[in-house]
Enzyme design. Structure first.
Site, PDB file in Angstrom:
ATOM      1  N   ASN A   1    -103.148 -76.402  43.210  1.00 24.27           N
ATOM      2  CA  ASN A   1    -103.605 -77.519  44.190  1.00 24.27           C
ATOM      3  C   ASN A   1    -104.539 -76.750  45.031  1.00 24.27           C
ATOM      4  OD1 ASN A   1    -102.281 -79.860  44.474  1.00 24.27           O
ATOM      5  ND2 ASN A   1    -100.184 -78.973  44.578  1.00 24.27           N
TER       6      ASN A   1
ATOM      7  N   ALA B   1     -98.610 -66.059  36.907  1.00 17.75           N
ATOM      8  CA  ALA B   1     -97.475 -65.510  36.769  1.00 17.75           C
ATOM      9  C   ALA B   1     -96.665 -64.981  38.092  1.00 17.75           C
ATOM     10  CB  ALA B   1     -97.535 -63.922  36.135  1.00 17.75           C
ATOM     11  N   GLY B   2     -96.788 -65.861  39.165  1.00 16.60           N
ATOM     12  CA  GLY B   2     -96.102 -65.987  40.476  1.00 16.60           C
ATOM     13  C   GLY B   2     -94.740 -66.279  40.417  1.00 16.60           C
TER      14      GLY B   2
ATOM     15  N   GLU C   1     -89.632 -70.764  52.389  1.00 11.01           N
ATOM     16  CA  GLU C   1     -90.907 -71.300  51.971  1.00 11.01           C
ATOM     17  C   GLU C   1     -92.119 -70.517  52.359  1.00 11.01           C
ATOM     18  OE1 GLU C   1     -92.431 -75.479  51.318  1.00 11.01           O
ATOM     19  OE2 GLU C   1     -90.565 -74.608  51.321  1.00 11.01           O
ATOM     20  N   ASP C   2     -93.052 -70.753  51.370  1.00 12.50           N
ATOM     21  CA  ASP C   2     -94.456 -70.013  51.503  1.00 12.50           C
ATOM     22  C   ASP C   2     -94.358 -68.620  51.720  1.00 12.50           C
ATOM     23  OD1 ASP C   2     -95.368 -72.459  50.975  1.00 12.50           O
ATOM     24  OD2 ASP C   2     -96.058 -73.019  53.166  1.00 12.50           O
TER      25      ASP C   2
ATOM     26  N   ASP D   1     -90.677 -73.080  46.730  1.00 13.52           N
ATOM     27  CA  ASP D   1     -91.730 -73.029  46.029  1.00 13.52           C
ATOM     28  C   ASP D   1     -91.564 -72.654  44.816  1.00 13.52           C
ATOM     29  OD1 ASP D   1     -93.227 -73.314  48.364  1.00 13.52           O
ATOM     30  OD2 ASP D   1     -92.941 -71.298  48.895  1.00 13.52           O
TER      31      ASP D   1
ATOM     32  N   TYR E   1     -71.354 -80.154  77.668  1.00 15.90           N
ATOM     33  CA  TYR E   1     -71.307 -78.786  77.894  1.00 15.90           C
ATOM     34  C   TYR E   1     -70.032 -78.370  78.839  1.00 15.90           C
ATOM     35  CZ  TYR E   1     -73.727 -74.364  79.129  1.00 15.90           C
ATOM     36  OH  TYR E   1     -74.095 -72.956  78.836  1.00 15.90           O
TER      37      TYR E   1
ATOM     38  N   LYS F   1     -92.301 -79.823  56.369  1.00 15.14           N
ATOM     39  CA  LYS F   1     -90.969 -79.905  55.342  1.00 15.14           C
ATOM     40  C   LYS F   1     -89.971 -80.306  56.169  1.00 15.14           C
ATOM     41  CE  LYS F   1     -89.609 -78.400  51.430  1.00 15.14           C
ATOM     42  NZ  LYS F   1     -89.845 -77.076  50.895  1.00 15.14           N
TER      43      LYS F   1
END
Length: 762
Positions: A287, A196-197, A137-138, A163, A40, A95
């Site tokens: 899932n 269809a996502g 993500e998600d 995803d 530092y 993750k």
């Protein structure tokens, strides 16, 4: 385990002993005030000024180049839906854990408290200077499409919504191999997509790049077939909408070649599956429960090629096969984005890897006898150690070829070594040993080939070109096990006890009796002994019917070493037999001696053991730096145990002055060059990296190598026999298949060296 027990176990895992799954660990020393002043203020100003001069120096002086942000707003958490940013944090930490353990990428998980697309984008853009890459993500569709599109365009670091693209990349690799096994061409197949996502759209997009025609894809959402007259469809969904009358999923599947499911459980029925074309390809990836139960599907169609998202079924489409290595490759060349070329490179690398011979450790990890490319294995397993060295370089090269790499790789061999080192997998010596054995394979007797693991090792030795196995044992059992393993190669099988081997037994017995008749062995004794596999195998080596011998997997070390010492002569000029273990550690290979034979060696014995170990290290291209280990340092004790070590060193210093050896010395000083140099600057080991340890007795050596092996999970190759006139090596009781394969390579190299020495002498 019931549901309540599973719930409790999961909660305890995340809560104890420390909440969460990841932490920040310093990479620099911080013990002193001086360290802190460098970390530092005031020392930190220097790298800051260098980065201010040239922004690219941020990769030189900070962790940016190996730091990825896993970012979400918690609106579409897998299997849980819109649970909010805080509730999504355990998933994001998970993750991060996967990034670290599979590719050594550091992660900060960032949960953003907004559902507004523009606010989300601006937040990510504002924090992007911290990171080398962004993993989205998600995030629920259709917002996820716009978020990713904008960030890819507006940032100059790799951005990927895993995803979408992770599932697309892994399933595309599976699809390539499934089409090959089904004997179908991409341009001719018909595909039905349930869902269809974002993931379904990304999969379809990549499949089109593989050759599937967009007009041959029928896509369904929860309301039915996507058609042109449906105004509620997004722009990306419109691409797959058809200008036809609506139809049911059942009707669409009639005669279809491929079903891709990214929707909901049990939507695909057995009658629907029966209506599909020959060799149907079914990727049911909902899932936790797929669109059709796996057991129902394989019972309905024997010709099915099926993948799911579950780990308890074959062909798991698991994103961990992709994202760690895709980001690894992208980070390592400082790619400005993850483009289609890089994704396709990952696809083809994964597909090709599934066709390669599967390492034994993968078979063990998944409880399989032998995994082979086929309907139940169309994509690699997540714990395949080769993934990082196959996928990451493919992605890095594609980034370079497509012009998005700012820091190109020039030495690919060195890069592969760096990738292995990232995982603490210092397998360079193992590869060296294996490759060296392959240069001149030798005939190896496996004296316990009627044991499954031994036979598996022999199969790998043959298939990898390390050696030519000769299988010793009960012939009927060996043939049964060979069939079970799919080991159909024509190899020599010998059952020493059967009548057909009587002539050879008698021949061996007479030869042995002549050497031992004045040591209390009768001809009848010799004939009886030749019915025992280890005596018979040793005589095969003595008589030149085999080049090397391996045994000991199923019997204690003392019981198998006895016949070797009785039948196999010592090497010329050698008066002592010993053993060493090569330990594959994070600091490189280390030899530990004597680990198996000499219980309490004298000073003279220790000197001989050191010389033989040094010669063995040199055989593998390692310059030995030897520490003679004791509990004392350079005369600090007058105990007999320390004195004999000191005397051995004195002898070696006098008669072998070029050897880099010293002692007696304690293990911590031997392994800490800085401590040693500061305390004992006069030592021959000062300023050098010790790679060989000679212990004062068997007890110390054996305990040490087994502690290293079990506590630190260090790979051990050995015990390697030293001083034998023939290439004879013994497994540890219960040795793993991998250990036995490594020992086979050692035996082949030993045979090569002895052959060279014999030729030189003649």
């Amino acid at each position: 385990m019931n549901k309540n027990s599973k719930r409790r176990e999961a909660l305890l895992y995340h809560a104890k002993p420390t909440p969460g799954k990841i932490q920040v660990v310093p990479t620099k020393k911080y013990a002193t005030q001086r360290d802190l002043s460098l970390a530092y203020s005031p020392g930190v100003a220097e790298p800051c000024l260098e980065i201010a001069k040239d922004i690219n120096n941020v990769y030189k002086y900070t962790a940016k180049g190996n730091l990825v942000a896993v970012i979400t707003n918690g609106t579409a958490v897998l299997g849980l839906g819109d649970i909010g940013p805080e509730a999504s944090k355990p998933v994001m930490e998970g993750k991060g854990l996967l990034f670290k353990i599979f590719a050594d990428i550091d992660v900060f998980d960032i949960e953003i408290g907004t559902k507004d697309v523009e606010q989300f984008i601006q937040t990510v853009k504002n924090i992007a200077p911290t990171f080398g890459g962004i993993n989205l993500e998600d995030i629920k569709a259709p917002e996820s499409f716009e978020i990713e599109r904008r960030l890819v365009e507006e940032l100059n670091i790799p951005v990927m919504h895993d995803d979408q693209h992770g599932t697309a990349i892994i399933s595309s690799a599976a699809l390539l191999n499934a089409l090959e096994l089904a004997h179908k061409k991409a341009e001719n197949v018909r595909m039905v997509v349930s869902g269809a996502g974002s993931a379904a759209i990304a999969c379809a997009d990549l499949y089109v790049l593989l050759g599937i025609k967009i007009e041959n894809i029928l896509m369904f959402n929860s309301k039915g077939l996507l058609t042109k007259n449906n105004a509620s469809l997004s722009e990306l969904q419109q691409k797959y909408a058809k200008d036809i009358e609506p139809m049911s999923l059942d009707e669409a599947l009639n005669g279809a070649d491929i079903f891709l499911g990214l929707s909901t459980a049990n939507i695909l029925t057995a009658p629907m599956l029966l209506g599909m074309a020959k060799n149907p390809i079914v990727f049911a990836m909902a899932n936790p429960d797929p669109e059709i139960d796996y057991n129902l599907a394989i019972a309905t169609r024997k010709d099915i090629i099926m993948a799911t998202g579950r780990s308890d079924h074959p062909n798991q489409v698991n994103n961990v096969l992709g994202f760690p290595y895709i980001f690894r490759g992208a980070l390592d060349v400082r790619a400005t984005k993850i483009n289609e070329a890089m994704k396709m490179a990952a696809v083809r690398a994964l597909a090709a890897l599934a066709k390669e011979h599967v390492p034994e450790q993968v078979n063990i990890a998944y409880g399989e006898i032998k995994i082979n490319f086929g309907r139940d294995y169309i994509i690699p397993k997540p714990f395949d150690p080769r993934l990082i060295t196959i996928v990451a370089p493919a992605v890095a090269k594609a980034a370079m070829d497509s012009g998005v790499a700012l820091n190109p790789i020039t030495d690919w061999g060195k890069y592969e070594e760096e990738l292995l080192d990232r995982l603490g997998n210092d397998n360079k010596m193992v590869r060296l040993i294996t490759n060296r054995a392959k240069l001149d394979p030798k005939r190896i007797v496996f004296a316990e080939a009627d044991h499954l693991d031994v036979l598996k090792a022999a199969q790998i030795v043959l298939e990898d070109g390390i050696g030519i196995p000769i299988l010793l044992g009960n012939k009927e059992i060996i043939l049964e096990l060979k069939e079970e393993l799919g080991f159909d190669a024509d190899v020599e099988i010998i059952d020493p006890k059967i009548k057909e081997e009587e002539a050879r037994r008698n021949k061996f017995a007479k030869t042995y009796w002549k050497t031992r008749q004045r040591r209390g062995i009768s001809l009848l004794d010799a004939q009886k002994l030749m019915r025992e596999r280890n005596y018979f195998a040793a005589m095969m080596v003595n008589e030149g019917e085999a080049d090397a011998l391996l045994t000991g997997h199923s019997r204690s070390y003392p019981s198998v070493v006895k016949p070797m010492l009785q039948l196999i002569e010592k090497a010329p000029g050698v008066s002592l037999v010993a053993t060493t273990n090569m330990m594959i550690t994070s600091r490189g290979p280390m030899f530990l001696s004597d680990t198996a034979i000499n219980i309490n060696p004298s000073a003279d014995d220790l000197a001989k053991i050191a010389i033989m170990t040094a010669n063995t290290a040199k055989m593998f291209g390692i310059e030995p730096v030897i520490a003679m280990i004791s509990y004392s340092n350079f005369g600090s004790s007058t105990n007999e145990s320390a004195i004999k070590v000191r005397e051995a060193v004195t002898y070696l210093h006098k008669y072998y002055p070029d050897m880099i050896i010293d002692g007696e010395i304690q293990a911590d000083f031997a392994l800490n060059p800085e401590m040693l140099k500061n305390k004992f600057p006069f030592s021959k080991l000062a300023g050098k990296k010790v790679n060989t340890l000679i212990f004062p007795n068997l007890e110390a050596a054996n305990i040490t190598y087994k502690l290293l092996k079990e506590l630190n999970k260090v790979d051990s190759i050995g015990p390697i026999m030293l001083g034998m006139g023939k290439p004879v090596h013994l497994f540890q009781l219960g040795a793993s298949v991998e250990e036995m394969v490594n020992m086979a390579a050692i035996a082949v190299i030993d045979a090569q060296e002895k052959e060279k020495k014999k030729m030189r002498q003649s």
